[in-house]
Design a protein around this motif. Structure first.
Motif, PDB file in Angstrom:
ATOM      1  N   ALA A  29      31.171 -14.347   5.793  1.00  0.00           N
ATOM      2  CA  ALA A  29      30.126 -13.217   6.390  1.00  0.00           C
ATOM      3  C   ALA A  29      29.867 -12.353   5.603  1.00  0.00           C
ATOM      4  CB  ALA A  29      30.783 -12.571   7.785  1.00  0.00           C
ATOM      5  N   ALA A  30      30.744 -11.889   4.446  1.00  0.00           N
ATOM      6  CA  ALA A  30      30.574 -10.958   3.335  1.00  0.00           C
ATOM      7  C   ALA A  30      29.509 -11.413   2.398  1.00  0.00           C
ATOM      8  CB  ALA A  30      31.943 -10.661   2.711  1.00  0.00           C
ATOM      9  N   THR A  31      29.747 -12.831   2.336  1.00  0.00           N
ATOM     10  CA  THR A  31      28.800 -13.644   1.236  1.00  0.00           C
ATOM     11  C   THR A  31      27.385 -13.610   1.980  1.00  0.00           C
ATOM     12  OG1 THR A  31      30.399 -14.771   0.299  1.00  0.00           O
ATOM     13  CG2 THR A  31      28.372 -15.800   0.139  1.00  0.00           C
ATOM     14  N   LEU A  32      27.331 -13.896   3.029  1.00  0.00           N
ATOM     15  CA  LEU A  32      25.874 -13.881   3.860  1.00  0.00           C
ATOM     16  C   LEU A  32      25.244 -12.663   3.717  1.00  0.00           C
ATOM     17  CD1 LEU A  32      26.893 -16.128   6.882  1.00  0.00           C
ATOM     18  CD2 LEU A  32      25.310 -16.688   4.981  1.00  0.00           C
ATOM     19  N   ALA A  46      27.484 -13.245  13.242  1.00  0.00           N
ATOM     20  CA  ALA A  46      26.833 -14.137  14.273  1.00  0.00           C
ATOM     21  C   ALA A  46      26.595 -15.498  13.584  1.00  0.00           C
ATOM     22  CB  ALA A  46      25.732 -13.385  14.908  1.00  0.00           C
ATOM     23  N   ILE A  47      26.100 -15.582  12.453  1.00  0.00           N
ATOM     24  CA  ILE A  47      25.931 -16.859  11.765  1.00  0.00           C
ATOM     25  C   ILE A  47      27.181 -17.761  11.735  1.00  0.00           C
ATOM     26  CG2 ILE A  47      25.281 -18.000   9.639  1.00  0.00           C
ATOM     27  CD1 ILE A  47      23.157 -15.380   9.210  1.00  0.00           C
ATOM     28  N   VAL A  48      28.196 -16.803  11.099  1.00  0.00           N
ATOM     29  CA  VAL A  48      29.522 -17.596  11.079  1.00  0.00           C
ATOM     30  C   VAL A  48      30.028 -18.141  12.259  1.00  0.00           C
ATOM     31  CG1 VAL A  48      31.920 -17.299  10.330  1.00  0.00           C
ATOM     32  CG2 VAL A  48      30.234 -16.423   8.801  1.00  0.00           C
ATOM     33  N   ALA A  49      29.872 -17.344  13.371  1.00  0.00           N
ATOM     34  CA  ALA A  49      30.531 -17.861  14.819  1.00  0.00           C
ATOM     35  C   ALA A  49      29.578 -18.865  15.384  1.00  0.00           C
ATOM     36  CB  ALA A  49      30.548 -16.476  15.540  1.00  0.00           C
ATOM     37  N   PHE A  50      28.564 -18.863  15.023  1.00  0.00           N
ATOM     38  CA  PHE A  50      27.463 -19.840  15.643  1.00  0.00           C
ATOM     39  C   PHE A  50      28.182 -21.250  14.795  1.00  0.00           C
ATOM     40  CE2 PHE A  50      23.857 -22.851  15.308  1.00  0.00           C
ATOM     41  CZ  PHE A  50      23.218 -22.797  16.566  1.00  0.00           C
TER      42      PHE A  50
END
Length: 84
Positions: A29-32, A46-50
């Motif tokens: 998430a930090a990198t995104l 949310a991207i990581v959770a998906f």
């Protein structure tokens, strides 16, 4: 000796960002949040959770299935994204 200990830390981020592109399947998430325009921590999480719930992304357009991510946001970041 301390320099060696700190130089090893960036390795995971380096794997997530290659040739100027962020790998949606390995980035945390930090990198995104850091590398993508218009992505705050909530959207990054949310991207990581998906990804954790649905498996690896097979295309950049699959980001559209993540709540809070729209076409304009995907298009703005398309050249920075990879799904290797």
């Amino acid at each position: 000796m301390q320099a060696n200990a700190t130089s090893a830390a960036p390795a995971p981020a380096a794997m997530a960002v290659s040739e100027g592109k962020v790998n949606l399947n390995t980035a945390d998430a930090a990198t995104l949040q850091k590398e993508l325009a218009g992505i705050g921590m909530a959207k990054a999480k949310a991207i990581v959770a998906f990804r954790e719930e649905n498996g690896a992304f097979t295309s950049v357009d699959e980001l559209l299935e993540v709540q809070g991510i729209g076409k304009a946001l995907v298009d703005r970041n398309r050249d920075r994204l990879a799904v290797n």
